[in-house]
Design a protein around this motif. Structure first.
Motif, PDB file in Angstrom:
ATOM      1  N   GLU A  24       0.812  -1.211   0.000  1.00 53.97           N
ATOM      2  CA  GLU A  24       0.000   0.000   0.000  1.00 53.97           C
ATOM      3  C   GLU A  24       0.850   1.267   0.000  1.00 53.97           C
ATOM      4  O   GLU A  24       0.477   2.273  -0.584  1.00 53.97           O
ATOM      5  N   ARG A  25       2.021   1.237   0.668  1.00 56.54           N
ATOM      6  CA  ARG A  25       2.842   2.444   0.815  1.00 56.54           C
ATOM      7  C   ARG A  25       4.183   2.369   0.112  1.00 56.54           C
ATOM      8  O   ARG A  25       4.919   3.353   0.083  1.00 56.54           O
ATOM      9  N   LEU A  26       4.546   1.224  -0.462  1.00 54.58           N
ATOM     10  CA  LEU A  26       5.866   1.037  -1.061  1.00 54.58           C
ATOM     11  C   LEU A  26       5.752   0.093  -2.248  1.00 54.58           C
ATOM     12  O   LEU A  26       5.019  -0.890  -2.187  1.00 54.58           O
ATOM     13  N   GLY A  27       6.458   0.410  -3.323  1.00 52.23           N
ATOM     14  CA  GLY A  27       6.467  -0.458  -4.493  1.00 52.23           C
ATOM     15  C   GLY A  27       7.893  -0.705  -4.945  1.00 52.23           C
ATOM     16  O   GLY A  27       8.790   0.099  -4.692  1.00 52.23           O
ATOM     17  N   MET A  28       8.109  -1.831  -5.623  1.00 51.56           N
ATOM     18  CA  MET A  28       9.436  -2.165  -6.110  1.00 51.56           C
ATOM     19  C   MET A  28       9.335  -2.517  -7.591  1.00 51.56           C
ATOM     20  O   MET A  28       8.359  -3.133  -8.030  1.00 51.56           O
ATOM     21  N   ARG A  29      10.361  -2.092  -8.346  1.00 48.83           N
ATOM     22  CA  ARG A  29      10.392  -2.393  -9.778  1.00 48.83           C
ATOM     23  C   ARG A  29      11.837  -2.606 -10.193  1.00 48.83           C
ATOM     24  O   ARG A  29      12.767  -2.237  -9.481  1.00 48.83           O
ATOM     25  N   THR A  49      12.218   7.870  -4.747  1.00 48.60           N
ATOM     26  CA  THR A  49      12.781   6.647  -5.307  1.00 48.60           C
ATOM     27  C   THR A  49      14.149   6.379  -4.704  1.00 48.60           C
ATOM     28  O   THR A  49      14.983   7.276  -4.625  1.00 48.60           O
ATOM     29  N   VAL A  50      14.368   5.149  -4.267  1.00 50.29           N
ATOM     30  CA  VAL A  50      15.706   4.687  -3.900  1.00 50.29           C
ATOM     31  C   VAL A  50      16.011   3.502  -4.808  1.00 50.29           C
ATOM     32  O   VAL A  50      15.112   2.730  -5.154  1.00 50.29           O
ATOM     33  N   GLY A  51      17.272   3.380  -5.228  1.00 50.33           N
ATOM     34  CA  GLY A  51      17.611   2.308  -6.149  1.00 50.33           C
ATOM     35  C   GLY A  51      18.967   1.703  -5.864  1.00 50.33           C
ATOM     36  O   GLY A  51      19.792   2.286  -5.151  1.00 50.33           O
ATOM     37  N   TYR A  52      19.189   0.525  -6.446  1.00 51.67           N
ATOM     38  CA  TYR A  52      20.450  -0.203  -6.333  1.00 51.67           C
ATOM     39  C   TYR A  52      20.810  -0.732  -7.711  1.00 51.67           C
ATOM     40  O   TYR A  52      19.996  -1.403  -8.359  1.00 51.67           O
ATOM     41  N   VAL A  53      22.028  -0.427  -8.159  1.00 51.24           N
ATOM     42  CA  VAL A  53      22.491  -0.844  -9.481  1.00 51.24           C
ATOM     43  C   VAL A  53      23.059  -2.258  -9.409  1.00 51.24           C
ATOM     44  O   VAL A  53      23.998  -2.513  -8.658  1.00 51.24           O
ATOM     45  N   ILE A  54      22.485  -3.159 -10.199  1.00 55.30           N
ATOM     46  CA  ILE A  54      22.952  -4.539 -10.257  1.00 55.30           C
ATOM     47  C   ILE A  54      24.091  -4.671 -11.265  1.00 55.30           C
ATOM     48  O   ILE A  54      25.104  -5.310 -10.997  1.00 55.30           O
ATOM     49  N   SER A  55      23.920  -4.048 -12.432  1.00 56.55           N
ATOM     50  CA  SER A  55      24.969  -4.118 -13.451  1.00 56.55           C
ATOM     51  C   SER A  55      24.851  -2.928 -14.394  1.00 56.55           C
ATOM     52  O   SER A  55      23.805  -2.289 -14.484  1.00 56.55           O
ATOM     53  N   GLY A  56      25.944  -2.645 -15.098  1.00 52.35           N
ATOM     54  CA  GLY A  56      25.947  -1.572 -16.073  1.00 52.35           C
ATOM     55  C   GLY A  56      26.389  -0.251 -15.486  1.00 52.35           C
ATOM     56  O   GLY A  56      26.897  -0.173 -14.361  1.00 52.35           O
ATOM     57  N   LYS A  57      26.171   0.798 -16.282  1.00 56.59           N
ATOM     58  CA  LYS A  57      26.615   2.138 -15.880  1.00 56.59           C
ATOM     59  C   LYS A  57      25.643   3.167 -16.447  1.00 56.59           C
ATOM     60  O   LYS A  57      25.167   3.029 -17.573  1.00 56.59           O
ATOM     61  N   ALA A  58      25.355   4.201 -15.649  1.00 58.87           N
ATOM     62  CA  ALA A  58      24.451   5.266 -16.075  1.00 58.87           C
ATOM     63  C   ALA A  58      24.844   6.564 -15.391  1.00 58.87           C
ATOM     64  O   ALA A  58      25.546   6.566 -14.377  1.00 58.87           O
ATOM     65  N   GLU A  59      24.378   7.662 -15.962  1.00 62.68           N
ATOM     66  CA  GLU A  59      24.465   8.958 -15.300  1.00 62.68           C
ATOM     67  C   GLU A  59      23.062   9.319 -14.848  1.00 62.68           C
ATOM     68  O   GLU A  59      22.114   9.233 -15.629  1.00 62.68           O
ATOM     69  N   LEU A  60      22.934   9.704 -13.601  1.00 61.86           N
ATOM     70  CA  LEU A  60      21.678  10.162 -13.040  1.00 61.86           C
ATOM     71  C   LEU A  60      21.791  11.669 -12.875  1.00 61.86           C
ATOM     72  O   LEU A  60      22.742  12.156 -12.251  1.00 61.86           O
ATOM     73  N   ASP A  73      26.346   0.555  -6.629  1.00 59.11           N
ATOM     74  CA  ASP A  73      25.948   1.886  -6.151  1.00 59.11           C
ATOM     75  C   ASP A  73      24.459   1.902  -5.833  1.00 59.11           C
ATOM     76  O   ASP A  73      23.664   1.185  -6.445  1.00 59.11           O
ATOM     77  N   SER A  74      24.082   2.758  -4.894  1.00 54.34           N
ATOM     78  CA  SER A  74      22.668   3.015  -4.632  1.00 54.34           C
ATOM     79  C   SER A  74      22.441   4.518  -4.771  1.00 54.34           C
ATOM     80  O   SER A  74      23.382   5.307  -4.762  1.00 54.34           O
ATOM     81  N   TYR A  75      21.181   4.909  -4.917  1.00 53.74           N
ATOM     82  CA  TYR A  75      20.857   6.305  -5.207  1.00 53.74           C
ATOM     83  C   TYR A  75      19.481   6.668  -4.676  1.00 53.74           C
ATOM     84  O   TYR A  75      18.669   5.799  -4.377  1.00 53.74           O
ATOM     85  N   VAL A  76      19.239   7.994  -4.579  1.00 59.71           N
ATOM     86  CA  VAL A  76      17.956   8.523  -4.143  1.00 59.71           C
ATOM     87  C   VAL A  76      17.541   9.619  -5.113  1.00 59.71           C
ATOM     88  O   VAL A  76      18.354  10.465  -5.490  1.00 59.71           O
ATOM     89  N   VAL A  77      16.276   9.596  -5.514  1.00 60.59           N
ATOM     90  CA  VAL A  77      15.670  10.689  -6.275  1.00 60.59           C
ATOM     91  C   VAL A  77      14.499  11.184  -5.429  1.00 60.59           C
ATOM     92  O   VAL A  77      13.519  10.461  -5.236  1.00 60.59           O
ATOM     93  N   GLU A  89      26.075   2.019 -20.263  1.00 61.81           N
ATOM     94  CA  GLU A  89      26.314   0.598 -20.544  1.00 61.81           C
ATOM     95  C   GLU A  89      25.044  -0.146 -20.154  1.00 61.81           C
ATOM     96  O   GLU A  89      24.357   0.275 -19.224  1.00 61.81           O
ATOM     97  N   THR A  90      24.740  -1.240 -20.835  1.00 59.15           N
ATOM     98  CA  THR A  90      23.521  -2.004 -20.548  1.00 59.15           C
ATOM     99  C   THR A  90      23.319  -2.076 -19.038  1.00 59.15           C
ATOM    100  O   THR A  90      24.210  -2.489 -18.302  1.00 59.15           O
ATOM    101  N   PHE A  91      22.141  -1.638 -18.588  1.00 62.35           N
ATOM    102  CA  PHE A  91      21.905  -1.273 -17.195  1.00 62.35           C
ATOM    103  C   PHE A  91      20.761  -2.069 -16.588  1.00 62.35           C
ATOM    104  O   PHE A  91      19.686  -2.180 -17.173  1.00 62.35           O
ATOM    105  N   THR A  92      20.995  -2.606 -15.382  1.00 61.57           N
ATOM    106  CA  THR A  92      19.942  -3.268 -14.616  1.00 61.57           C
ATOM    107  C   THR A  92      19.983  -2.725 -13.196  1.00 61.57           C
ATOM    108  O   THR A  92      21.045  -2.671 -12.571  1.00 61.57           O
ATOM    109  N   ALA A  93      18.833  -2.293 -12.697  1.00 65.22           N
ATOM    110  CA  ALA A  93      18.729  -1.751 -11.350  1.00 65.22           C
ATOM    111  C   ALA A  93      17.377  -2.121 -10.747  1.00 65.22           C
ATOM    112  O   ALA A  93      16.409  -2.334 -11.477  1.00 65.22           O
ATOM    113  N   VAL A  94      17.323  -2.174  -9.431  1.00 69.20           N
ATOM    114  CA  VAL A  94      16.078  -2.373  -8.699  1.00 69.20           C
ATOM    115  C   VAL A  94      15.788  -1.077  -7.951  1.00 69.20           C
ATOM    116  O   VAL A  94      16.692  -0.486  -7.357  1.00 69.20           O
ATOM    117  N   GLU A  95      14.535  -0.628  -8.019  1.00 66.36           N
ATOM    118  CA  GLU A  95      14.123   0.598  -7.335  1.00 66.36           C
ATOM    119  C   GLU A  95      12.926   0.333  -6.433  1.00 66.36           C
ATOM    120  O   GLU A  95      12.084  -0.499  -6.753  1.00 66.36           O
TER     121      GLU A  95
END
Length: 102
Positions: A24-29, A49-60, A73-77, A89-95
């Motif tokens: 109800e208060r939190l979702g994951m994708r 949003t909080v996230g964790y990078v599994i593989s690859g590379k990106a600029e946020l 790496d992990s991140y917050v938006v 680079e081909t990117f996979t992350a969980v948020e």
């Protein structure tokens, strides 16, 4: 009651994201195998949003500040912050988003 969602059979969202467990208060994708790009428009969203990078590379890019993300790496938006991602680079992350996205 516990709920299980398998990434193999999970629904794909309108932007290519895989919808995982959602309460109800939190979702994951998961963003799986996003290919390099440079033309994603800036956007804002009503959820944090909080996230964790599994593989690859990106600029946020968040509110004009750019950080490079790589595996481990992990991140917050923050909610309401203007942001975009440039996949390098081909990117996979969980948020996780609160409240749940989409």
């Amino acid at each position: 009651m516990a709920t299980k969602v398998s990434a193999r059979g999970a629904a794909e969202g309108p932007h290519g994201e895989i919808t995982l467990a959602r309460g109800e208060r939190l979702g994951m994708r998961m963003w799986r195998g996003e290919e390099p790009n440079s033309d994603k428009p800036m956007t804002t969203s009503p959820h944090e949003t909080v996230g964790y990078v599994i593989s690859g590379k990106a600029e946020l890019v968040v509110s004009g500040e750019t950080v490079t993300l790589a595996a481990g790496d992990s991140y917050v938006v923050p909610a309401g912050a203007e942001h975009t991602y440039r996949i390098l680079e081909t990117f996979t992350a969980v948020e996780a988003t609160a409240p749940p996205a989409g």
